[in-house]
Design an enzyme around this catalytic site. Structure first.
Site, PDB file in Angstrom:
ATOM      1  CG  ASP A  88      -0.238   0.117   2.550  1.00  0.00           C
ATOM      2  OD1 ASP A  88       0.820  -0.517   2.710  1.00  0.00           O
ATOM      3  OD2 ASP A  88      -0.732   0.843   3.442  1.00  0.00           O
ATOM      4  CD  GLU A 153       4.201   0.898   7.112  1.00  0.00           C
ATOM      5  OE1 GLU A 153       4.990   1.167   8.029  1.00  0.00           O
ATOM      6  OE2 GLU A 153       3.830   1.760   6.285  1.00  0.00           O
ATOM      7  CG  HIS A 213     -22.040  37.856  11.722  1.00  0.00           C
ATOM      8  ND1 HIS A 213     -21.165  38.740  12.295  1.00  0.00           N
ATOM      9  CD2 HIS A 213     -22.362  38.376  10.506  1.00  0.00           C
ATOM     10  CE1 HIS A 213     -20.956  39.761  11.494  1.00  0.00           C
ATOM     11  NE2 HIS A 213     -21.678  39.559  10.372  1.00  0.00           N
ATOM     12  CB  THR A 315     -16.425  38.089   9.444  1.00  0.00           C
ATOM     13  OG1 THR A 315     -17.562  38.358   8.618  1.00  0.00           O
ATOM     14  CG2 THR A 315     -15.344  39.111   9.143  1.00  0.00           C
ATOM     15  NE  ARG A 328       6.541   9.678  13.395  1.00  0.00           N
ATOM     16  CZ  ARG A 328       6.266   8.870  12.370  1.00  0.00           C
ATOM     17  NH1 ARG A 328       6.649   7.612  12.387  1.00  0.00           N
ATOM     18  NH2 ARG A 328       5.589   9.319  11.343  1.00  0.00           N
TER      19      ARG A 328
END
Ligand code: BES
Ligand code: ZN
Length: 453
Positions: A88, A153, A213, A315, A328
């Site tokens: 993949d 993977e 708004h 806005t 990680r």
């Protein structure tokens, strides 16, 4: 004929086959590519049969299939190698940044440009060609091999661990071979002995029921985009350290010997800065760039979504905001524990007026190994023969969570020999693989089997 001669004579054919492989857009993350992903699995299974593997099959999962193929004709008592890789690929977006079509292989300057060329189709396919070289020239291999190739993977391998557990008998092995990493520098063969782990989180912030708004309501209603930005900003301190309580508790420090080994590698921070094209490097204070990438945990926003991001100005006070945040991890952090303390800390930062939801998307353990024993010796000699240079031992910052599962499950050493190169653009536009490395990589792996005999 030698295996090297065989691989050289078939150079163009093997390249053409890789072209066919990368033409299949096997993007595992996207449901619209489900059939393409299956087609890549079937294509690979056919090539495995042609290469002389037996018991080739697609194993259905709840996601994309696992492709298995084996050759078990080695002499009694010979070791068994699992070759792991993935068919993949990452999504190709942003498409407008590609100089040639992502799924149309294009050669420029000795590089094959295509999504998946180096990560991981080229690196995986060269293993099949190395095995085939032995079977066609010698009719045999000195070891048994079992190819285990997954199609998930890039989305966190949600089905592979269960498959390995359920098929432990069939997959019992003496070593796992993987080429899904990079060489430290061009022409410098490298064996990777450490990878980081992963905890991938999604944070959603919900404020008012609908977009408002920003003039009519701004000032009276908490803005989810502002709230999310504040939360994200509080995840690091001014020294670049992650502020989640307990986050560093299990982080193993490098030894002086490991630092010395890193310092001996041909590397400059300025070279890295140039490679990435940033005005300066950055990160956790007190550590060099290589140590930060290889041996320190990090937390990065991978995506942010909120409000109006189109042309011009609008806005609006958005009703919700979302961030993808991945961490990680390094030895000995536990990804489940990190998911927990991240969730608790982010919840503790949530201001009144919004609802914060945290979800763990996937995770996996870091991995670290000592490169000792006859298999590493054979791999080193083979790399030296193929590249004319002794290999270096490196760690890397990327993740292949299943490597640690293999280690735990089979107690077998994993030999990670990368043939990618710095700047290869994996996961980015204009991904490429060096055609010379594709060739030499196949030669090196074939020579490794020879060295093992
Ligand atoms: N080939 C990479 C892993 C890698 C990257 C190793 C860089 C060494 C250096 C692999 O395909 C990959 O990208 N893995 C993911 C795993 C994640 C989804 C759990 C990654 O590292 O982001
Ligand atoms: Zn990969």
């Amino acid at each position: 004929m030698s295996v090297t001669d065989y691989l050289r004579q078939n150079r163009q054919k093997h390249l053409d086959e890789l072209f066919d492989f990368v033409r299949i857009p096997s993007v595992s993350a996207k449901s619209e590519h489900r059939d393409d992903t299956r087609r890549a699995a079937e294509w690979l299974a056919d090539r495995m049969r042609e290469a002389g593997l037996t018991a080739v099959e697609l194993i259905a999962t709840t996601g994309h299939p696992i492709v298995l193929g084996e050759w078990r004709g080695a002499p009694a008592g010979a070791p068994t190698f699992v070759v792991y890789g993935h068919y993949d690929v990452q999504p190709a977006e942003p498409l407008e940044e590609w100089k040639s079509e992502p799924f149309e292989p294009t050669v420029r300057d000795g590089r094959l440009y295509a999504r998946g060329s180096v990560d991981d189709k080229g690196q995986l396919y060269l293993h099949l060609k190395a095995v085939q070289a032995h079977l066609e020239t010698n009719g045999t291999l000195p070891v048994n091999v079992v190819f285990v190739v997954e199609g998930e993977e890039e989305v966190g391998s949600p089905n592979l661990e269960r498959f390995l557990e359920a098929n432990a008998e069939r997959l019992r092995c003496d070593a796992v071979m993987i080429s899904d990493t990079t060489m430290f520098a061009p022409g410098l063969p490298s064996i990777t002995i450490g990878l980081r782990g992963m905890a991938y989180m999604e944070v959603r912030v919900q404020g008012p029921a609908v977009d408002l708004h920003s003039g009519a309501y701004g000032g009276a209603v908490v803005n989810p985009a502002n709230a999310l930005a504040r939360i994200v900003a509080q995840l690091h301190d001014a020294d670049g350290r992650i502020t989640i309580p307990g986050f560093y508790d299990r982080v193993a420090a490098l030894t002086d010997a490991e630092r010395a080994q890193i310092a001996g590698l041909p590397f400059t921070e300025e070279g890295l800065r140039e490679e990435v094209g940033a005005p300066a490097l950055g990160g956790e204070k007190g550590f060099g760039a290589l140590e930060r990438i290889w041996a320190r945990p990090t937390l990065d926003v991978n995506g942010l979504l909120s409000g109006y991001t189109g042309e011009g100005a609008k806005t609006v006070l958005p009703s919700k905001a979302m961030a993808k945040v991945s961490m990680r991890l390094v030895p000995d952090q536990d990804h489940r524990e990190v998911e927990r303390i991240f969730t608790d800390f982010v919840q503790s930062l949530a201001p009144a007026g919004v609802t914060v939801t945290v979800e763990a998307l996937h995770g996996g353990a870091a991995w670290y190994a000592q490169p000792e024993g006859p298999i590493f010796d054979a791999a080193s000699r083979a790399l030296a023969r193929a590249f004319g240079k002794e290999p270096v031992f490196i760690r890397e910052g990327g993740s292949i969570p299943i490597v640690e599962v293999f280690r735990k499950q089979f107690g077998a050493p994993a030999v990670l020999i990368g043939f990618g190169l710095p700047g290869e653009n994996a996961h980015a536009p204009n991904e490429w693989m060096s055609i010379d490395n594709y060739q030499r990589g196949a030669e090196a792996i074939a020579l490794m089997y020879e060295e093992l005999a």
